[in-house]
Design an enzyme around this catalytic site. Structure first.
Site, PDB file in Angstrom:
ATOM      1  CB  THR A 182      22.768 -17.440 -20.393  1.00  0.00           C
ATOM      2  OG1 THR A 182      21.759 -15.924 -19.964  1.00  0.00           O
ATOM      3  CG2 THR A 182      23.343 -18.082 -19.107  1.00  0.00           C
ATOM      4  CG  ASN A 191      19.903 -13.654 -30.891  1.00  0.00           C
ATOM      5  OD1 ASN A 191      18.949 -13.976 -29.423  1.00  0.00           O
ATOM      6  ND2 ASN A 191      20.410 -14.399 -32.508  1.00  0.00           N
ATOM      7  CB  THR A 194      15.617 -10.373 -24.063  1.00  0.00           C
ATOM      8  OG1 THR A 194      16.221 -10.907 -22.265  1.00  0.00           O
ATOM      9  CG2 THR A 194      16.526 -10.034 -24.274  1.00  0.00           C
TER      10      THR A 194
END
Lengths: 215, 220
Positions: free
Chosen positions: B1, B215, B220
């Site tokens: 983001t 990642n 998330t």
């Protein structure tokens, strides 16, 4: 063991990104979002982040009704604060505060997440003695998690009392909005418009999930 | 983001300010990429206090509007480039400049296509002056151009001209990439697609093993 009460951690202990400004009739000045007249900022640790005590709650305010504009993700899975801000900008041409939390994205959180945004905006508006529609909200962090609303609401009085028009305030806010960023991002310039000196400043965050298509 | 907050003390009418901000976003934040994933939360809020007392801007075409737009573009580009510079796992910033397009938007689209290419990003991490991948990414951007006019430079090293590969010092080109990676500097890719007036830029970063590591661990 020191009590981990929300505090305004010294932002200067976090590295800042180099800023590569294009050439032009402007000069870079310190101050980020607080460089322009009328703006204050703050960044504190509000206990929102999953780990660590890095500042995680930021606030930018304007002493007067500021003309507002916004650009928002065109991802149709849009977070609650995105929906809230789009409505607020439809409703009002001005705004006076931007509240930003890092840690939870408040995306994929349905009506409950939207209600959280409204409660946070109302609580801040009351403290700042302004209408809730003058408060805009940005969130970043883990998708699917609602804001740690209790901790956020408890931190608001300390956040408001930390507001400063100094560079320190801008730097603290720039650190508080980061997530996986290794550096904070903040810049300000002075330039001339119609022979008068004006200032444009800003801060940003971002390091992963980056391919903006904002409208 | 990505999130952004922009502030100014210029005096500007609401409808003009909202158009200016979108134009600046299109020349900055909408031209960066790290991983091709458009977030659920991307937001830029821009506030104008009007406390500078400068002449009021009520038309996008006025000279004052052009001056404010230039300053707004600069601040947003400075911030956008710092996001790409700080891309997860990045060792260098990639700046892609495209000239010769029919219009600005077309050149910008080609630039972003090159900056977004995982193969170009991986080649730069591998310090490989891989002109073929740059040409390929320009070609699939969805903008038509005469491939015989394609010209590609890496820094000051000419890799392609007239749509054909050029003899170049591969060791020097690789050393240029290696130095950029060691200093967390900027790799300049210049692409020309014709003789038109359109020019645009995009910014990204190289693709390293760390991006996957970060990642794979960060849920998330």
């Amino acid at each position: 063991v020191s009590a981990t009460t929300p505090t305004d951690v010294d932002a200067s202990s976090f590295p800042a990104a180099p800023i590569f400004l294009p050439q032009g009739p402007w000069s870079q000045i310190p101050g980020g979002v607080t460089a322009a007249q009328g703006f204050k900022a703050a960044g504190i640790y509000g206990g929102l982040r999953a780990v660590g005590q890095k500042p995680d709650l930021a606030l930018v305010t304007c002493d007067v009704d500021a003309i507002s504009a916004g650009a928002f993700t065109t991802n149709v899975v849009a977070a609650a604060p995105v929906l809230y801000c789009k409505n607020a900008l439809e409703f009002s041409e001005t705004a006076r505060a931007v509240l930003i939390n890092a840690g939870q994205a408040n995306a994929g959180t349905g009506d409950a997440g939207y209600q959280d945004v409204i409660e946070c905006a109302n609580a801040l508006a009351k403290l700042l003695k302004m209408g809730p529609e003058e408060v805009l909200i940005e969130s970043t962090g883990v998708i699917g998690q609602r804001i740690k609303k209790g901790a956020l609401l408890e931190s608001l009085p300390n956040l408001v009392s930390s507001l400063s028009q100094s560079t320190l305030g801008a730097d603290a806010a720039a650190v508080a909005i980061t997530t996986t960023d290794l550096v904070s991002k903040s810049v300000a310039i002075e330039t001339e418009v119609g022979g008068a000196t004006i200032t444009v400043g800003g801060m940003a965050k971002g390091s992963g999930m980056i391919h903006p298509n904002m409208a | 983001t990505m999130l952004g907050v922009i502030t100014t003390d210029a005096v500007v009418a609401s409808d003009v300010w909202r158009k200016m901000v979108q134009i600046a976003v299109n020349r900055s934040f909408n031209q960066i990429t790290v991983d091709g994933d458009t977030s659920t939360n991307d937001t830029v809020i821009a506030l104008a206090s009007g406390l500078s007392g400068s002449p009021r801007i009520s038309s996008l075409q006025s000279h004052e509007a052009v001056e404010l737009q230039a300053g707004l573009d600069a601040v947003m580009q400075g911030l956008a480039k710092s996001i790409a510079w700080d891309g997860e796992g990045a060792t260098c910033l990639i700046e892609v400049s495209v000239t010769g397009g029919e219009i600005e938007a077309e050149a910008a689209k080609i630039a972003r296509s090159v900056a977004s290419s995982s193969l170009v990003k991986a080649a730069i991490y591998g310090r490989d002056p891989n002109w073929g991948r740059i040409a390929c990414a320009a070609g699939y951007a969805g903008i038509s151009f005469d491939q015989k006019k394609l010209r590609v430079l890496l820094g000051d090293i000419l890799l392609m001209d007239g749509g054909e590969p050029q003899l170049f010092d591969r060791a020097a080109a690789s050393a240029y990439l290696k130095k950029s990676g060691e200093t967390h500097g900027t790799v300049d890719i210049k692409v020309s697609v014709g003789d038109g007036p359109g020019r645009g830029q995009a910014w990204g970063c190289d693709l390293s093993y760390d991006y996957v590591k970060i990642n794979a661990e960060y849920t998330t």
